[in-house]
Write an enzyme that holds these catalytic residues in place. Structure first.
Site, PDB file in Angstrom:
ATOM      1  N   THR A  92       0.869  -1.184   0.000  1.00  0.00           N
ATOM      2  CA  THR A  92       0.000   0.000   0.000  1.00  0.00           C
ATOM      3  C   THR A  92       0.901   1.226   0.000  1.00  0.00           C
ATOM      4  O   THR A  92       1.512   1.545   1.020  1.00  0.00           O
ATOM      5  CB  THR A  92      -0.892  -0.003   1.259  1.00  0.00           C
ATOM      6  OG1 THR A  92      -1.572  -1.259   1.331  1.00  0.00           O
ATOM      7  CG2 THR A  92      -1.917   1.117   1.196  1.00  0.00           C
ATOM      8  N   LYS A 168      -7.273   1.172  -3.212  1.00  0.00           N
ATOM      9  CA  LYS A 168      -6.882   0.597  -1.916  1.00  0.00           C
ATOM     10  C   LYS A 168      -6.938   1.660  -0.809  1.00  0.00           C
ATOM     11  O   LYS A 168      -7.398   1.402   0.313  1.00  0.00           O
ATOM     12  CB  LYS A 168      -5.470   0.001  -2.051  1.00  0.00           C
ATOM     13  CG  LYS A 168      -4.798  -0.382  -0.753  1.00  0.00           C
ATOM     14  CD  LYS A 168      -5.451  -1.552  -0.056  1.00  0.00           C
ATOM     15  CE  LYS A 168      -4.794  -1.813   1.302  1.00  0.00           C
ATOM     16  NZ  LYS A 168      -5.512  -2.785   2.096  1.00  0.00           N
ATOM     17  N   LYS A 237      -0.578   5.686   8.276  1.00  0.00           N
ATOM     18  CA  LYS A 237       0.096   5.872   6.974  1.00  0.00           C
ATOM     19  C   LYS A 237      -0.940   5.918   5.853  1.00  0.00           C
ATOM     20  O   LYS A 237      -0.924   6.811   4.999  1.00  0.00           O
ATOM     21  CB  LYS A 237       1.070   4.703   6.746  1.00  0.00           C
ATOM     22  CG  LYS A 237       1.657   4.649   5.343  1.00  0.00           C
ATOM     23  CD  LYS A 237       2.215   3.257   4.991  1.00  0.00           C
ATOM     24  CE  LYS A 237       1.146   2.249   4.700  1.00  0.00           C
ATOM     25  NZ  LYS A 237       1.462   1.113   3.877  1.00  0.00           N
TER      26      LYS A 237
END
Ligand code: NAP
Length: 289
Positions: A92, A168, A237
């Site tokens: 990711t 995502k 994050k």
């Protein structure tokens, strides 16, 4: 297939185990060599450098974040890679880095596919990941047998790799928002003497079924945030990356800003390595409990 695999953390290690079980040849590299050695008993060939993994039919990477990608996948590595090699990046990462990696690969005659995954390490171990792939269609066709070894379904959502990354990030932003609301609801309910578990039984069998409310709700009800299946630090994050991607198109994500601050609160209280569900504890703390 003959593939390389870079990054053997919580996710990468179990993915490689399933790829080996499906009969593929896998050359593995990890910054900490002991994680690679642990896979040699299962049939993986341990290599000493990322360059040795960057060969064969394709190379897969599952590194932590943008910084790790920038450190490992440098211009020299790409310069020396065999023309036509397919690199499938499953981590990711930011939309901006995905775009720049796609250009850097194309300039050198390499194929770049972004294939981030939905599912925690237990789902990965069961070979049931959901894979969101974007990039050159012929390259995705060629690596599909490897996707089939690790996932229950591959969704193809575009020809530009960064489109998979934005998908995502949107999923993880919604996931974080759901956990934030679960945490806040828990504080509201328990403050009025209602058991969180009773609430979960009601919502998961009516308006909010599914793994997110069931799984994270249970952790919040039990106030059990360790061991972490998905660390609060990684969740922060991802919410930050969603905000960054929105910023580049002048788009506000007000809920994401709130969730980022809650995750920052968790990290500031030394809870970054705990599970994402620790948002329940953040909410309770704000209520003086
Ligand atoms: P992890 O357990 O923290 O593993 C991170 C991997 O990156 C390790 O192989 C680590 O090597 C390597 N790494 C970190 N910094 C590096 C650097 N500077 N240079 C070289 N290697 C470096 O993370 P994970 O849970 O496997 O997650 C991997 C990716 O999948 C992340 O992008 C994450 O957001 C995503 N993801 C995670 C989940 C989940 O539930 N865990 C679910 C879906 C997607 P060392 O072993 O040497 O530290």
């Amino acid at each position: 297939m003959d593939i390389g695999f870079i990054g053997l953390g919580e996710m990468g290690a179990v993915m490689v185990a399933n790829i080996l079980k499906a009969g593929h040849t896998v050359r593995v590299w990890n910054r900490s060599p002991e994680r690679a050695q642990a896979l040699s008993a299962a049939g993986a060939q341990v290599v000493a450098t990322p360059a040795e993994a960057f060969a064969g039919d394709a190379v897969f990477s599952m590194l932590a974040d943008d910084a790790a990608l920038r450190e490992v996948i440098d211009s020299q590595l790409l310069e020396n890679a065999p023309r036509g090699l397919i690199h499938v990046n499953m981590a990711t990462i930011s939309v901006a880095l995905a775009e720049s990696l796609a250009h850097a690969h194309a300039e050198r005659g390499l194929n770049y596919v972004a294939a981030p995954v939905l599912g925690r390490p237990d789902v990965a171990a069961a070979g049931k990941l959901t894979i969101v792939a974007a990039g050159p269609a012929e390259a995705i066709d060629l690596v599909q047998p490897v996707f089939d070894a690790i996932g229950q379904k591959t969704w193809r959502i575009g020809s530009l790799p960064q489109q998979a990354n934005v998908m995502k990030l949107a999923v993880n932003f919604m996931l974080a928002s759901a956990v934030e609301t679960l945490g806040e609801a828990s504080t509201l309910l328990t403050g009025h003497g209602v058991a969180m578990q009773d609430f979960l039984d009601v919502i998961t069998s009516s308006a909010f079924p599914g793994p997110v409310y069931q799984g994270y709700g249970k952790m919040i009800a039990e106030q059990r945030y360790e061991p972490a299946l998905f660390k609060a630090r990684l969740g922060l994050k991802d919410v930050r990356l969603a905000l960054d991607a929105a910023g580049t198109i002048s788009t506000a994500l007000p809920i994401a800003s709130v969730v980022r601050d809650s995750l920052l609160d968790a990290v500031a209280h030394g809870e970054g390595e705990m599970d994402f569900a620790v948002l329940g504890q953040v909410s309770a703390r704000r209520a003086g409990r």
